[in-house]
Design a protein around this motif. Sequence first.
Motif, PDB file in Angstrom:
ATOM      1  N   ARG A  34       0.830  -1.201   0.000  1.00  0.00           N
ATOM      2  CA  ARG A  34       0.000   0.000   0.000  1.00  0.00           C
ATOM      3  C   ARG A  34       0.865   1.252   0.000  1.00  0.00           C
ATOM      4  O   ARG A  34       0.572   2.218  -0.717  1.00  0.00           O
ATOM      5  CB  ARG A  34      -0.923  -0.018   1.230  1.00  0.00           C
ATOM      6  CG  ARG A  34      -1.742   1.257   1.437  1.00  0.00           C
ATOM      7  CD  ARG A  34      -2.663   1.546   0.275  1.00  0.00           C
ATOM      8  NE  ARG A  34      -3.488   2.702   0.526  1.00  0.00           N
ATOM      9  CZ  ARG A  34      -4.062   3.437  -0.437  1.00  0.00           C
ATOM     10  NH1 ARG A  34      -3.891   3.108  -1.712  1.00  0.00           N
ATOM     11  NH2 ARG A  34      -4.796   4.472  -0.128  1.00  0.00           N
ATOM     12  N   ASP A  46       2.318   1.605  -3.496  1.00  0.00           N
ATOM     13  CA  ASP A  46       1.276   2.071  -4.422  1.00  0.00           C
ATOM     14  C   ASP A  46       1.019   3.564  -4.254  1.00  0.00           C
ATOM     15  O   ASP A  46       0.860   4.293  -5.240  1.00  0.00           O
ATOM     16  CB  ASP A  46      -0.026   1.301  -4.193  1.00  0.00           C
ATOM     17  CG  ASP A  46       0.050  -0.147  -4.672  1.00  0.00           C
ATOM     18  OD1 ASP A  46       0.993  -0.468  -5.415  1.00  0.00           O
ATOM     19  OD2 ASP A  46      -0.831  -0.941  -4.291  1.00  0.00           O
ATOM     20  N   ARG A  47       0.991   4.009  -3.006  1.00  0.00           N
ATOM     21  CA  ARG A  47       0.754   5.431  -2.748  1.00  0.00           C
ATOM     22  C   ARG A  47       1.923   6.268  -3.260  1.00  0.00           C
ATOM     23  O   ARG A  47       1.732   7.333  -3.855  1.00  0.00           O
ATOM     24  CB  ARG A  47       0.543   5.658  -1.249  1.00  0.00           C
ATOM     25  CG  ARG A  47       0.182   7.095  -0.895  1.00  0.00           C
ATOM     26  CD  ARG A  47      -0.188   7.196   0.569  1.00  0.00           C
ATOM     27  NE  ARG A  47      -1.504   6.615   0.834  1.00  0.00           N
ATOM     28  CZ  ARG A  47      -1.951   6.350   2.058  1.00  0.00           C
ATOM     29  NH1 ARG A  47      -1.180   6.582   3.116  1.00  0.00           N
ATOM     30  NH2 ARG A  47      -3.166   5.857   2.220  1.00  0.00           N
ATOM     31  N   ARG A  48       3.129   5.771  -3.027  1.00  0.00           N
ATOM     32  CA  ARG A  48       4.314   6.484  -3.512  1.00  0.00           C
ATOM     33  C   ARG A  48       4.296   6.585  -5.032  1.00  0.00           C
ATOM     34  O   ARG A  48       4.575   7.648  -5.605  1.00  0.00           O
ATOM     35  CB  ARG A  48       5.573   5.752  -3.052  1.00  0.00           C
ATOM     36  CG  ARG A  48       6.884   6.483  -3.337  1.00  0.00           C
ATOM     37  CD  ARG A  48       8.067   5.694  -2.786  1.00  0.00           C
ATOM     38  NE  ARG A  48       9.285   6.460  -2.876  1.00  0.00           N
ATOM     39  CZ  ARG A  48      10.035   6.538  -3.975  1.00  0.00           C
ATOM     40  NH1 ARG A  48       9.660   5.914  -5.070  1.00  0.00           N
ATOM     41  NH2 ARG A  48      11.140   7.269  -3.981  1.00  0.00           N
ATOM     42  N   ASP A  49       3.944   5.483  -5.688  1.00  0.00           N
ATOM     43  CA  ASP A  49       3.878   5.481  -7.148  1.00  0.00           C
ATOM     44  C   ASP A  49       2.809   6.440  -7.664  1.00  0.00           C
ATOM     45  O   ASP A  49       3.006   7.108  -8.689  1.00  0.00           O
ATOM     46  CB  ASP A  49       3.575   4.069  -7.656  1.00  0.00           C
ATOM     47  CG  ASP A  49       4.740   3.106  -7.444  1.00  0.00           C
ATOM     48  OD1 ASP A  49       5.860   3.574  -7.176  1.00  0.00           O
ATOM     49  OD2 ASP A  49       4.502   1.882  -7.527  1.00  0.00           O
ATOM     50  N   SER A  50       1.695   6.536  -6.963  1.00  0.00           N
ATOM     51  CA  SER A  50       0.623   7.436  -7.407  1.00  0.00           C
ATOM     52  C   SER A  50       1.047   8.894  -7.253  1.00  0.00           C
ATOM     53  O   SER A  50       0.689   9.737  -8.082  1.00  0.00           O
ATOM     54  CB  SER A  50      -0.668   7.156  -6.638  1.00  0.00           C
ATOM     55  OG  SER A  50      -0.568   7.562  -5.287  1.00  0.00           O
ATOM     56  N   ILE A  51       1.811   9.183  -6.213  1.00  0.00           N
ATOM     57  CA  ILE A  51       2.316  10.555  -6.034  1.00  0.00           C
ATOM     58  C   ILE A  51       3.299  10.894  -7.151  1.00  0.00           C
ATOM     59  O   ILE A  51       3.265  11.996  -7.720  1.00  0.00           O
ATOM     60  CB  ILE A  51       2.974  10.721  -4.653  1.00  0.00           C
ATOM     61  CG1 ILE A  51       1.944  10.521  -3.537  1.00  0.00           C
ATOM     62  CG2 ILE A  51       3.610  12.105  -4.525  1.00  0.00           C
ATOM     63  CD1 ILE A  51       2.548  10.437  -2.139  1.00  0.00           C
ATOM     64  N   ALA A  91       3.393   9.587 -10.159  1.00  0.00           N
ATOM     65  CA  ALA A  91       2.638   9.734 -11.402  1.00  0.00           C
ATOM     66  C   ALA A  91       1.974  11.106 -11.472  1.00  0.00           C
ATOM     67  O   ALA A  91       1.965  11.754 -12.532  1.00  0.00           O
ATOM     68  CB  ALA A  91       1.594   8.628 -11.517  1.00  0.00           C
ATOM     69  N   ALA A  92       1.439  11.550 -10.346  1.00  0.00           N
ATOM     70  CA  ALA A  92       0.813  12.872 -10.300  1.00  0.00           C
ATOM     71  C   ALA A  92       1.857  13.964 -10.500  1.00  0.00           C
ATOM     72  O   ALA A  92       1.612  14.952 -11.211  1.00  0.00           O
ATOM     73  CB  ALA A  92       0.105  13.057  -8.960  1.00  0.00           C
ATOM     74  N   GLN A 129       2.818  14.267 -14.135  1.00  0.00           N
ATOM     75  CA  GLN A 129       1.752  14.915 -14.895  1.00  0.00           C
ATOM     76  C   GLN A 129       1.750  16.426 -14.669  1.00  0.00           C
ATOM     77  O   GLN A 129       1.695  17.208 -15.622  1.00  0.00           O
ATOM     78  CB  GLN A 129       0.404  14.333 -14.471  1.00  0.00           C
ATOM     79  CG  GLN A 129      -0.793  15.054 -15.071  1.00  0.00           C
ATOM     80  CD  GLN A 129      -2.104  14.650 -14.401  1.00  0.00           C
ATOM     81  OE1 GLN A 129      -2.192  13.562 -13.823  1.00  0.00           O
ATOM     82  NE2 GLN A 129      -3.092  15.502 -14.470  1.00  0.00           N
ATOM     83  N   ALA A 133      -2.918  13.895  -6.956  1.00  0.00           N
ATOM     84  CA  ALA A 133      -2.835  12.531  -6.426  1.00  0.00           C
ATOM     85  C   ALA A 133      -4.006  12.183  -5.527  1.00  0.00           C
ATOM     86  O   ALA A 133      -4.153  11.022  -5.121  1.00  0.00           O
ATOM     87  CB  ALA A 133      -1.530  12.353  -5.660  1.00  0.00           C
TER      88      ALA A 133
END
Length: 205
Positions: A8, A11-16, A18-19, A22, A41
């Motif tokens: 988890r 996943d959170r680190r990866d989503s940050i 990715a944001a 962008q 994010a």
Amino acid sequence: MPVISAKRMQDRRDSILAAAKQVFAEKGFEATSIADIARAAGISDGLAYRYFQGKRDLLNEVLRAFYERTMVDLEIIAGRDAPFETRLHDLIHRHLFAFVADADLCRLFISEVRTASDYQGSPVHELNRRYTSILVRIVEDGVANGEVRGDIDIRLVRDVIFGAIEHRSWAAVNGRPLDVDATARNLVELLRYGLVARPQTGSSR
């Protein structure tokens, strides 16, 4: 407080990240804030700081992922049992493709990151040195096995190749089309034959 699993957290680190990629691409580094990234994010500003020290740290991680992803391919090319010219072409082609595939990130690197006063000696600068050293190694191999002139200035070759790629790709990162296949082929032919006109096969004097 419930324990967050390692997956988890990743996943959170990866989503940050990715944001961040962008938002940096859309607004540029200087105009981006941690609040912008957190909003993209879907998290709070404070949570973003639990994973990253700040937006410079985020930028370094975004670019590190880009470099390391591309360097995997370049290392495979460099390690092939293939003629020098083939490996040179494939490296140039992959580098050009990286500009086209990650145009926004490459635009950010050229226009803001590399021109920053703290670029020299930075983690991104070191990544760039590692990246370009793969080409240097291919040329050194070519010299060692007799496919490349022994008196060539290898650093000059590096600068010519990456300078030409960047200049030609700048149009692509700004939305204009770039023929990757033709550009790679023409650049290798230019390096191989130079500018002097070659005599026509079978021509008579």
